[in-house]
Design a protein around this motif. Sequence first.
Motif, PDB file in Angstrom:
ATOM      1  N   LEU A  16       0.825  -1.209   0.000  1.00  0.00           N
ATOM      2  CA  LEU A  16       0.000   0.000   0.000  1.00  0.00           C
ATOM      3  C   LEU A  16       0.859   1.260   0.000  1.00  0.00           C
ATOM      4  N   LEU A  17       1.943   1.236   0.762  1.00  0.00           N
ATOM      5  CA  LEU A  17       2.836   2.390   0.786  1.00  0.00           C
ATOM      6  C   LEU A  17       3.484   2.611  -0.571  1.00  0.00           C
ATOM      7  N   CYS A  18       3.891   1.518  -1.194  1.00  0.00           N
ATOM      8  CA  CYS A  18       4.520   1.636  -2.516  1.00  0.00           C
ATOM      9  C   CYS A  18       3.529   2.145  -3.549  1.00  0.00           C
ATOM     10  N   THR A  19       2.319   1.592  -3.547  1.00  0.00           N
ATOM     11  CA  THR A  19       1.332   2.042  -4.538  1.00  0.00           C
ATOM     12  C   THR A  19       0.922   3.470  -4.261  1.00  0.00           C
ATOM     13  N   GLY A  20       0.864   3.858  -3.000  1.00  0.00           N
ATOM     14  CA  GLY A  20       0.531   5.239  -2.665  1.00  0.00           C
ATOM     15  C   GLY A  20       1.593   6.198  -3.152  1.00  0.00           C
ATOM     16  N   PRO A  30      -1.735   5.819 -19.176  1.00  0.00           N
ATOM     17  CA  PRO A  30      -2.810   4.845 -18.937  1.00  0.00           C
ATOM     18  C   PRO A  30      -2.290   3.558 -18.304  1.00  0.00           C
ATOM     19  N   SER A  31      -1.091   3.131 -18.706  1.00  0.00           N
ATOM     20  CA  SER A  31      -0.502   1.927 -18.140  1.00  0.00           C
ATOM     21  C   SER A  31      -0.275   2.075 -16.641  1.00  0.00           C
ATOM     22  N   GLU A  32       0.233   3.227 -16.219  1.00  0.00           N
ATOM     23  CA  GLU A  32       0.478   3.462 -14.795  1.00  0.00           C
ATOM     24  C   GLU A  32      -0.832   3.507 -14.018  1.00  0.00           C
ATOM     25  N   ARG A  33      -1.854   4.105 -14.597  1.00  0.00           N
ATOM     26  CA  ARG A  33      -3.157   4.159 -13.917  1.00  0.00           C
ATOM     27  C   ARG A  33      -3.752   2.765 -13.767  1.00  0.00           C
ATOM     28  N   MET A  34      -3.641   1.943 -14.827  1.00  0.00           N
ATOM     29  CA  MET A  34      -4.154   0.568 -14.763  1.00  0.00           C
ATOM     30  C   MET A  34      -3.384  -0.242 -13.723  1.00  0.00           C
ATOM     31  N   GLU A  35      -2.072  -0.058 -13.713  1.00  0.00           N
ATOM     32  CA  GLU A  35      -1.240  -0.781 -12.756  1.00  0.00           C
ATOM     33  C   GLU A  35      -1.610  -0.400 -11.323  1.00  0.00           C
ATOM     34  N   HIS A  36      -1.816   0.888 -11.083  1.00  0.00           N
ATOM     35  CA  HIS A  36      -2.202   1.346  -9.749  1.00  0.00           C
ATOM     36  C   HIS A  36      -3.544   0.744  -9.345  1.00  0.00           C
ATOM     37  N   ARG A  37      -4.499   0.765 -10.244  1.00  0.00           N
ATOM     38  CA  ARG A  37      -5.830   0.228  -9.943  1.00  0.00           C
ATOM     39  C   ARG A  37      -5.752  -1.267  -9.609  1.00  0.00           C
ATOM     40  N   ILE A  38      -4.957  -2.003 -10.377  1.00  0.00           N
ATOM     41  CA  ILE A  38      -4.800  -3.440 -10.141  1.00  0.00           C
ATOM     42  C   ILE A  38      -4.116  -3.687  -8.800  1.00  0.00           C
ATOM     43  N   ASP A  39      -3.043  -2.934  -8.501  1.00  0.00           N
ATOM     44  CA  ASP A  39      -2.322  -3.108  -7.233  1.00  0.00           C
ATOM     45  C   ASP A  39      -3.205  -2.778  -6.034  1.00  0.00           C
ATOM     46  N   VAL A  76       1.170 -13.253 -12.712  1.00  0.00           N
ATOM     47  CA  VAL A  76       0.689 -12.830 -14.030  1.00  0.00           C
ATOM     48  C   VAL A  76       0.966 -11.336 -14.231  1.00  0.00           C
ATOM     49  N   GLU A  77       0.749 -10.543 -13.187  1.00  0.00           N
ATOM     50  CA  GLU A  77       1.024  -9.109 -13.276  1.00  0.00           C
ATOM     51  C   GLU A  77       2.517  -8.858 -13.514  1.00  0.00           C
ATOM     52  N   ASP A  78       3.368  -9.583 -12.805  1.00  0.00           N
ATOM     53  CA  ASP A  78       4.816  -9.423 -12.989  1.00  0.00           C
ATOM     54  C   ASP A  78       5.228  -9.739 -14.421  1.00  0.00           C
ATOM     55  N   ARG A  79       4.663 -10.813 -14.991  1.00  0.00           N
ATOM     56  CA  ARG A  79       4.981 -11.162 -16.378  1.00  0.00           C
ATOM     57  C   ARG A  79       4.481 -10.089 -17.336  1.00  0.00           C
ATOM     58  N   ARG A  88      -3.871  -2.804 -22.668  1.00  0.00           N
ATOM     59  CA  ARG A  88      -5.293  -2.991 -22.337  1.00  0.00           C
ATOM     60  C   ARG A  88      -5.693  -4.444 -22.222  1.00  0.00           C
ATOM     61  N   HIS A  89      -5.166  -5.262 -23.123  1.00  0.00           N
ATOM     62  CA  HIS A  89      -5.488  -6.694 -23.087  1.00  0.00           C
ATOM     63  C   HIS A  89      -5.010  -7.309 -21.768  1.00  0.00           C
ATOM     64  N   GLU A  90      -3.787  -6.997 -21.373  1.00  0.00           N
ATOM     65  CA  GLU A  90      -3.242  -7.520 -20.121  1.00  0.00           C
ATOM     66  C   GLU A  90      -4.049  -7.008 -18.927  1.00  0.00           C
ATOM     67  N   ALA A  91      -4.405  -5.723 -18.935  1.00  0.00           N
ATOM     68  CA  ALA A  91      -5.191  -5.149 -17.838  1.00  0.00           C
ATOM     69  C   ALA A  91      -6.562  -5.802 -17.755  1.00  0.00           C
ATOM     70  N   ARG A  92      -7.191  -6.020 -18.893  1.00  0.00           N
ATOM     71  CA  ARG A  92      -8.513  -6.660 -18.911  1.00  0.00           C
ATOM     72  C   ARG A  92      -8.424  -8.088 -18.355  1.00  0.00           C
ATOM     73  N   HIS A  93      -7.361  -8.793 -18.762  1.00  0.00           N
ATOM     74  CA  HIS A  93      -7.151 -10.148 -18.257  1.00  0.00           C
ATOM     75  C   HIS A  93      -6.967 -10.142 -16.738  1.00  0.00           C
ATOM     76  N   MET A  94      -6.172  -9.195 -16.245  1.00  0.00           N
ATOM     77  CA  MET A  94      -5.940  -9.081 -14.805  1.00  0.00           C
ATOM     78  C   MET A  94      -7.247  -8.776 -14.066  1.00  0.00           C
ATOM     79  N   GLU A  95      -8.049  -7.876 -14.612  1.00  0.00           N
ATOM     80  CA  GLU A  95      -9.308  -7.520 -13.962  1.00  0.00           C
ATOM     81  C   GLU A  95     -10.263  -8.709 -13.917  1.00  0.00           C
ATOM     82  N   LYS A  96     -10.280  -9.521 -14.963  1.00  0.00           N
ATOM     83  CA  LYS A  96     -11.126 -10.724 -14.956  1.00  0.00           C
ATOM     84  C   LYS A  96     -10.657 -11.704 -13.889  1.00  0.00           C
ATOM     85  N   MET A  97      -9.338 -11.838 -13.754  1.00  0.00           N
ATOM     86  CA  MET A  97      -8.801 -12.721 -12.715  1.00  0.00           C
ATOM     87  C   MET A  97      -9.185 -12.194 -11.330  1.00  0.00           C
ATOM     88  N   GLN A  98      -9.100 -10.878 -11.149  1.00  0.00           N
ATOM     89  CA  GLN A  98      -9.455 -10.280  -9.865  1.00  0.00           C
ATOM     90  C   GLN A  98     -10.959 -10.388  -9.600  1.00  0.00           C
TER      91      GLN A  98
END
Length: 116
Positions: A16-20, A30-39, A76-79, A88-98
Amino acid sequence: MNTHSARLSALMVSALLCTGSVWAQSATTPSERMEHRIDARQARQEQRIDRGVQSGQLTRHETARLEHQQAHIDRVEDRALADGSLNRHEARHMEKMQDRAKRDIRRQKHDRQHAQ
């Protein structure tokens, strides 16, 4: 609190501290925003698992399964981030997993099985 829960709690706090701090540095792409949302969502799900353990709503087997699922999502996120960004494809896949993990956490916390 056992050592496993203490380690998991410490890991969540550091995540949480790192993502904050990443968010505070103004995630502009957009990639950074998606990564933050996923984290952030990962951290919330891990907190829900911890609360389920502490309240006795999750058995050891359920907890192990849910934690394994969270670890898989992390791998999966690390890869996906290995090339430096999240498309977007990777983010969508991550969101489905979540989404699936969220349903699994809820189902396991609210079933009739309880830790003894």
